[in-house]
Design a protein around this motif. Structure first.
Motif, PDB file in Angstrom:
ATOM      1  N   UNK A 219      47.346  -3.715  68.453  1.00  0.00           N
ATOM      2  CA  UNK A 219      46.481  -4.074  69.378  1.00  0.00           C
ATOM      3  C   UNK A 219      45.505  -3.423  70.213  1.00  0.00           C
ATOM      4  N   UNK A 220      45.485  -1.804  70.102  1.00  0.00           N
ATOM      5  CA  UNK A 220      44.557  -0.928  70.517  1.00  0.00           C
ATOM      6  C   UNK A 220      43.534  -0.457  69.539  1.00  0.00           C
ATOM      7  N   UNK A 221      43.658  -1.634  68.335  1.00  0.00           N
ATOM      8  CA  UNK A 221      42.504  -1.177  67.445  1.00  0.00           C
ATOM      9  C   UNK A 221      42.772   0.060  66.469  1.00  0.00           C
ATOM     10  N   UNK A 222      43.747   0.558  66.774  1.00  0.00           N
ATOM     11  CA  UNK A 222      43.904   2.076  65.669  1.00  0.00           C
ATOM     12  C   UNK A 222      44.253   1.666  64.448  1.00  0.00           C
ATOM     13  N   UNK A 223      44.837   0.434  64.041  1.00  0.00           N
ATOM     14  CA  UNK A 223      44.960   0.099  62.796  1.00  0.00           C
ATOM     15  C   UNK A 223      44.869  -1.563  62.754  1.00  0.00           C
ATOM     16  N   UNK A 224      44.970  -2.290  61.430  1.00  0.00           N
ATOM     17  CA  UNK A 224      44.927  -3.752  61.586  1.00  0.00           C
ATOM     18  C   UNK A 224      46.065  -4.461  61.352  1.00  0.00           C
ATOM     19  N   UNK A 225      47.148  -3.625  60.961  1.00  0.00           N
ATOM     20  CA  UNK A 225      48.229  -4.380  60.480  1.00  0.00           C
ATOM     21  C   UNK A 225      49.391  -3.457  60.442  1.00  0.00           C
ATOM     22  N   UNK A 226      50.642  -4.078  60.976  1.00  0.00           N
ATOM     23  CA  UNK A 226      51.827  -3.141  61.011  1.00  0.00           C
ATOM     24  C   UNK A 226      53.166  -4.002  60.587  1.00  0.00           C
ATOM     25  N   UNK A 227      53.993  -3.179  59.750  1.00  0.00           N
ATOM     26  CA  UNK A 227      55.153  -3.898  59.307  1.00  0.00           C
ATOM     27  C   UNK A 227      56.198  -3.617  60.330  1.00  0.00           C
ATOM     28  N   UNK A 228      56.867  -4.757  60.734  1.00  0.00           N
ATOM     29  CA  UNK A 228      57.777  -4.861  61.815  1.00  0.00           C
ATOM     30  C   UNK A 228      58.628  -5.830  62.022  1.00  0.00           C
ATOM     31  N   UNK A 229      59.853  -5.846  62.690  1.00  0.00           N
ATOM     32  CA  UNK A 229      60.941  -6.710  62.848  1.00  0.00           C
ATOM     33  C   UNK A 229      60.198  -7.838  63.884  1.00  0.00           C
ATOM     34  N   UNK A 230      60.183  -8.962  63.522  1.00  0.00           N
ATOM     35  CA  UNK A 230      59.367 -10.085  64.441  1.00  0.00           C
ATOM     36  C   UNK A 230      59.942 -10.291  65.857  1.00  0.00           C
ATOM     37  N   UNK A 231      61.378  -9.823  66.171  1.00  0.00           N
ATOM     38  CA  UNK A 231      61.412 -10.160  67.614  1.00  0.00           C
ATOM     39  C   UNK A 231      60.784  -8.946  68.410  1.00  0.00           C
ATOM     40  N   UNK A 232      60.230  -7.998  68.051  1.00  0.00           N
ATOM     41  CA  UNK A 232      59.517  -6.825  68.458  1.00  0.00           C
ATOM     42  C   UNK A 232      58.075  -7.428  68.994  1.00  0.00           C
ATOM     43  N   UNK A 233      57.638  -8.269  68.083  1.00  0.00           N
ATOM     44  CA  UNK A 233      56.320  -9.062  68.104  1.00  0.00           C
ATOM     45  C   UNK A 233      56.678  -9.837  69.120  1.00  0.00           C
ATOM     46  N   UNK A 234      57.802 -10.770  69.274  1.00  0.00           N
ATOM     47  CA  UNK A 234      57.969 -11.699  70.215  1.00  0.00           C
ATOM     48  C   UNK A 234      58.091 -11.022  71.795  1.00  0.00           C
ATOM     49  N   UNK A 235      58.633  -9.856  71.912  1.00  0.00           N
ATOM     50  CA  UNK A 235      58.573  -9.272  73.019  1.00  0.00           C
ATOM     51  C   UNK A 235      57.183  -8.944  73.356  1.00  0.00           C
ATOM     52  N   UNK A 236      56.467  -8.420  72.708  1.00  0.00           N
ATOM     53  CA  UNK A 236      54.924  -8.059  73.059  1.00  0.00           C
ATOM     54  C   UNK A 236      54.350  -9.484  73.654  1.00  0.00           C
ATOM     55  N   UNK A 237      54.260 -10.391  72.914  1.00  0.00           N
ATOM     56  CA  UNK A 237      53.538 -11.697  72.928  1.00  0.00           C
ATOM     57  C   UNK A 237      54.199 -12.277  74.375  1.00  0.00           C
ATOM     58  N   UNK A 238      55.544 -12.253  74.648  1.00  0.00           N
ATOM     59  CA  UNK A 238      56.203 -12.728  75.644  1.00  0.00           C
ATOM     60  C   UNK A 238      55.539 -12.104  77.119  1.00  0.00           C
ATOM     61  N   UNK A 239      55.520 -10.716  76.746  1.00  0.00           N
ATOM     62  CA  UNK A 239      54.870 -10.002  78.109  1.00  0.00           C
ATOM     63  C   UNK A 239      53.169  -9.762  78.042  1.00  0.00           C
ATOM     64  N   UNK A 240      52.573 -10.523  77.226  1.00  0.00           N
ATOM     65  CA  UNK A 240      51.288 -10.208  77.316  1.00  0.00           C
ATOM     66  C   UNK A 240      50.700 -11.227  78.597  1.00  0.00           C
ATOM     67  N   UNK A 241      49.825 -10.316  79.254  1.00  0.00           N
ATOM     68  CA  UNK A 241      49.251 -11.094  80.451  1.00  0.00           C
ATOM     69  C   UNK A 241      47.791 -11.798  80.336  1.00  0.00           C
ATOM     70  N   UNK A 242      47.280 -11.443  79.411  1.00  0.00           N
ATOM     71  CA  UNK A 242      46.108 -11.981  79.138  1.00  0.00           C
ATOM     72  C   UNK A 242      45.953 -13.325  78.572  1.00  0.00           C
ATOM     73  N   UNK A 243      44.595 -14.081  78.340  1.00  0.00           N
ATOM     74  CA  UNK A 243      44.517 -15.543  77.951  1.00  0.00           C
ATOM     75  C   UNK A 243      44.507 -15.409  76.383  1.00  0.00           C
ATOM     76  N   UNK A 244      43.980 -14.642  75.729  1.00  0.00           N
ATOM     77  CA  UNK A 244      43.826 -14.713  74.159  1.00  0.00           C
ATOM     78  C   UNK A 244      44.682 -13.636  73.637  1.00  0.00           C
TER      79      UNK A 244
END
Ligand code: FE
Length: 348
Positions: A219-244
């Protein structure tokens, strides 16, 4: 012991489960004081306590919970032997469940209900442990910098076009060790080591201590892709305040002949010295039925193991994928080889 639950959600789920399973059973259950169960769990309390409260409402059986990391809980079971209060050991990685079988900490048992509700590759062949939810290890990427072809494989992250673009979690994560164990099962140690060392060459920054940090680096532009468990993505998606929301999730290895997405499990078994075996079996069977499965998976944005249970709307929005069906005992059997191979590859 921590108790966390949303009273409104709890009462909704109670009604749902009561309706689906038959409220009459409650009336015939013995008094709660005569019925209890003790669970050791490395799954966090807030992700299972609501289920235990529902189970008590439904059956009258009270569940006492002790949570810690899996390693200390395994040591505790080994030290306590007959004196353990634990009837059930629950954890969040197949490798840990396998380790517990090697230390003979589980009581094998047969259950037609569990055999029916849980696919064979997600439970022990001898009835020592049973997967209760699956978690998928996927690719989270920056939408404006990455465009994956549909047949993209995890192995393709070894290509030079990914130089300085990849983020990984450290190699001491059991999630990565279980993934690498299945890669070794498929390709052998030599080829796995070559592939992993190419991943290491492509790292944009040193491996992170957890999946959340890896996603935030994308998200900060330090890399383009990360290998992670999907629920961590879900938490960040849920907590994101912006529009896009700038990230998306991609399921690799989906083309014909490819392995499918690597999955792991949260799972449990009855302990060898359990005092309440009957109640313990009852709890595991109850957890494998669709209403409890729905909640078990939903609380952590995971996937039910019982195909009759629906996924949450959020999880559904990530799209369908085909999962790897390698038996998850491989995660334990090849864990030492996985650690050695990651070390050889220079994965810190
Ligand atoms: Fe996790």
């Amino acid at each position: 012991m921590t108790k966390t639950s949303n009273p409104f959600l709890l009462s909704c789920f109670t009604i749902l489960i009561c309706v689906m399973n038959g409220c009459e059973q409650r009336k015939t259950a013995s008094s709660p004081d005569q019925q209890k169960l003790f669970v050791y769990s490395s799954r966090k309390a807030h992700l299972i306590q609501p289920l235990f409260e529902l189970f008590q409402q439904h059956t009258g059986i009270r569940v006492e919970l002790i949570t810690d990391k899996a390693g200390p809980l395994i040591t505790r079971l080994e030290n306590e032997q007959h004196a353990t209060p634990a009837d059930i050991f629950m954890t969040v990685d197949a490798g840990m469940l396998w380790l517990a079988t090697q230390k003979q900490l589980f009581l094998p048992f047969k259950s037609p209900v569990l055999a029916h509700n849980i696919p064979a590759h997600l439970r022990d062949r001898h009835g020592q442990w049973f997967g209760l939810s699956t978690r998928a290890r996927a690719l989270v990427y920056a939408k404006n910098r990455v465009n994956f072809p549909a047949d993209f494989r995890l192995a393709d992250l070894a290509e030079s076009e990914w130089r300085n673009r990849l983020c990984l979690r450290t190699s001491n994560s059991v999630y990565n060790q279980s993934l690498v164990a299945t890669m070794i099962a498929r390709h052998g140690e030599e080829q796995a080591a070559k592939l992993l060392s190419a991943w290491v060459d492509n790292l944009a920054v040193a491996p992170f201590a957890n999946d959340t940090q890896a996603i935030k680096a994308v998200m900060a532009g330090r890399c383009d892709v990360a290998l992670v468990n999907s629920y961590y993505y879900g938490r960040i998606q849920r907590d994101y305040a912006g529009d896009n929301f700038p990230l998306a999730i991609f399921w690799p290895d989906q083309a014909q002949g490819q392995s499918g997405v690597h999955i792991n499990i949260s799972g449990a078994g009855i302990t060898r010295h359990a005092k309440n075996v009957h109640n313990a079996q009852k709890l595991l069977e109850w957890l494998s039925e669709p209403p409890a499965q729905k909640l078990f998976a939903e609380l952590n944005m995971e996937f039910p193991v019982n195909s009759q249970a629906p996924q949450s709307l959020v999880v559904n929005s990530w799209g369908n994928f085909r999962a790897d069906t390698t038996h998850l005992e491989v995660a334990g059997q090849l864990q030492p080889a996985a650690i050695k191979t990651m070390d050889r590859a220079g994965w810190k």
